[in-house]
Design an enzyme around this catalytic site. Structure first.
Site, PDB file in Angstrom:
ATOM      1  N   ASP A   1       0.879  -1.168   0.000  1.00 34.58           N
ATOM      2  CA  ASP A   1       0.000   0.000   0.000  1.00 34.58           C
ATOM      3  C   ASP A   1       0.920   1.222   0.000  1.00 34.58           C
ATOM      4  O   ASP A   1       1.591   1.508   0.989  1.00 34.58           O
ATOM      5  CB  ASP A   1      -0.899  -0.038   1.247  1.00 34.58           C
TER       6      ASP A   1
ATOM      7  N   LYS B   1      -5.933  10.332  -1.279  1.00 36.65           N
ATOM      8  CA  LYS B   1      -4.951  11.033  -0.454  1.00 36.65           C
ATOM      9  C   LYS B   1      -4.037  11.882  -1.343  1.00 36.65           C
ATOM     10  O   LYS B   1      -4.523  12.770  -2.019  1.00 36.65           O
ATOM     11  CB  LYS B   1      -4.206  10.004   0.404  1.00 36.65           C
TER      12      LYS B   1
HETATM   13  C1  PLP Z   1      -7.369   6.004   3.102  1.00 38.35           C
HETATM   14  C2  PLP Z   1      -6.527   4.787   3.011  1.00 38.35           C
HETATM   15  C3  PLP Z   1      -7.026   3.594   2.472  1.00 38.35           C
HETATM   16  C4  PLP Z   1      -8.480   3.448   2.026  1.00 38.35           C
HETATM   17  O1  PLP Z   1      -8.750   4.226   0.929  1.00 38.35           O
HETATM   18  P1  PLP Z   1     -10.221   4.859   0.599  1.00 38.35           P
HETATM   19  O2  PLP Z   1      -9.970   5.668  -0.607  1.00 38.35           O
HETATM   20  O3  PLP Z   1     -10.631   5.650   1.810  1.00 38.35           O
HETATM   21  O4  PLP Z   1     -11.131   3.706   0.374  1.00 38.35           O
HETATM   22  C5  PLP Z   1      -6.165   2.519   2.379  1.00 38.35           C
HETATM   23  N1  PLP Z   1      -4.888   2.584   2.802  1.00 38.35           N
HETATM   24  C6  PLP Z   1      -4.386   3.712   3.346  1.00 38.35           C
HETATM   25  C7  PLP Z   1      -2.966   3.725   3.808  1.00 38.35           C
HETATM   26  C8  PLP Z   1      -5.166   4.844   3.478  1.00 38.35           C
HETATM   27  O5  PLP Z   1      -4.661   5.952   4.034  1.00 38.35           O
END
Ligand code: PLP
Length: 405
Positions: free
Chosen positions: A196, A221
């Site tokens: 991720d 983000k």
């Molecule tokens: C926000 C986030 C997610 C989930 O993403 P969404 O767009 O809210 O579904 C997954 N991993 C990390 C590290 C995040 O900050």
């Protein structure tokens, strides 16, 4: 484009990872952010890809079309986004989703009942919930393990382990996982590594070049970067994995709309300049926090005292815009700090132009309160934005001065 909703096929082949691209190795990161998948429209000359709202596309004869049939399976604005982001991750295949969790869900669909997955003991809460509460009852088991300790990862490995799921830097401790070492451990045992890359972004970290099989993003983000769109993305260089994820993208249908694709693509164009300033502002904030008497601990991979510092310096181009710190006087004082800043907005989420402040114990990480994963109640997490650094420092230090008295 195929009817199963592939994408990213237009990414320049063999593009080197940004962090490692020597001069002359092909277009640089910033150039690809602005141009990959975004050639001027051949019909009108428009310099940005149109927002293609059409749900269906005319066919000249049955099955004879220009690459698009139906917008769940493939959409031109989505193709532009997928091509661009795949290029930024330095890979051939990219698939866009309606949210980060929809992207993660498409990856988890590669597993079968009986399979096992290793996840970080400080995984993003939504990731943990998806794996534990949605996929657990369907027969996918998991073990939470501190991925900073690869002996612990090896110890937790089972014959049925298929995936290792890495978040680096992690949330909110900002701990660092060795992607190269985790990938070789997973591969030696016949498993796969997912990273991720939401916190680092492809500008600061290139997991596929370090051996990861799949990269996943919440484009909500830093990639979107302006707190105005929810989205997700999967990147891979493996054509078979790409086909499988593309199958689930189309068959399950968690696709982003064309306007959302446009907004993420617009954000991606300025990712490099934004990340440079996020990092610079974070460093200024960290310097102030380290010197402030109301703060007992600062968590930032850019600090030499951070346990992951050397590793982060090796596998990241910069240390990012996320900073956590512990208020010495404890929870009540931490709550007072997050309440009393005026420029820093008290809110969840991260990665946008606005600076945000939050209290993980009571907000983003309240679901792990009382468990071994509980977050220090004195901890405050910052998403350092792009306002004038001196304004950010003045507002935060004033809030800390009040908390210290
Ligand atoms: C926000 C986030 C997610 C989930 O993403 P969404 O767009 O809210 O579904 C997954 N991993 C990390 C590290 C995040 O900050």
């Amino acid at each position: 484009m195929t009817g199963t909703g592939g994408g990213g096929a237009g990414a320049p082949a063999g593009v080197s990872p940004a962090a490692a691209s020597p001069p002359g190795a092909g277009p640089g990161f910033e150039t690809r952010a602005i141009h990959a998948g975004q050639e001027p429209d051949p019909v009108t000359g428009a310099v940005i890809p149109p927002i293609s709202l059409a749900t269906t596309f005319a066919q000249e004869a049955v099955g004879k079309h220009q690459g698009y049939e139906y917008s769940r399976s493939g959409n031109p604005t989505r193709t532009a986004l997928e091509t661009c982001l795949a290029s930024l991750e330095g890979c051939a295949h990219g698939l866009a989703f309606s949210s980060g969790l929809a992207a993660e869900d498409a990856i988890l669909r590669l597993l079968r009942p009986g399979d096992h997955i290793l996840i970080p003991d400080d995984a993003y809460g939504g990731t943990f919930r998806l794996i534990d509460k949605v996929w657990g009852p369907l027969g996918i088991s998991h073990t939470s393990v501190g991925l900073g300790d690869l002996d612990a990862v090896a110890g937790a490995w089972r014959p049925e382990t298929r995936l290792v799921w890495v978040e680096t830097p992690s949330n909110p401790a900002l701990s660092i996982v060795d992607i190269l070492a985790a990938a070789s451990l997973a591969h030696e045992r016949g498993g796969r590594l997912v990273v991720d890359n939401t916190f680092a972004t492809p500008y600061l970290q290139q997991p596929l070049a370090l051996g990861a099989d799949l990269v996943v993003h919440s484009t909500t983000k830093y990639l979107g970067g302006h707190s105005d769109v929810v989205g997700g993305f999967v990147a891979t260089d493996d054509p078979e994995l790409a086909d499988e994820v593309a199958f689930y993208q189309n068959a399950v249908g968690g696709v982003p709309g064309p306007l959302d694709c446009y907004l993420v693509l617009r954000g991606a164009k300025t990712l490099a300049v934004r990340m440079d300033r996020h990092c610079a502002n974070a460093e200024a904030v960290v310097e102030m926090l380290v010197a402030h008497p109301a703060v007992s601990r600062v968590l930032y991979p850019g600090l030499a005292s951070h346990p992951g510092h050397d590793l982060a310096a090796r596998q990241m181009r910069g240390f990012g815009g996320m900073v956590s710190f512990v208020v010495a006087a404890g929870e009540a004082a931490a709550l007072e700090v997050v309440r009393s800043t005026t420029l820093w907005t008290l809110a969840e989420s991260l990665g946008a132009v606005e600076s945000l402040i939050e209290h993980p114990h009571r907000m983003t990480h309240s679901s792990v309160a009382g468990s071994p994963l509980e977050v220090d109640p004195g901890l405050v997490r910052l998403s350092v934005g792009l306002e004038t650094a001196s304004d950010l420092l003045a507002d935060l230090s004033a809030a800390l001065d009040r908390a210290g008295n």
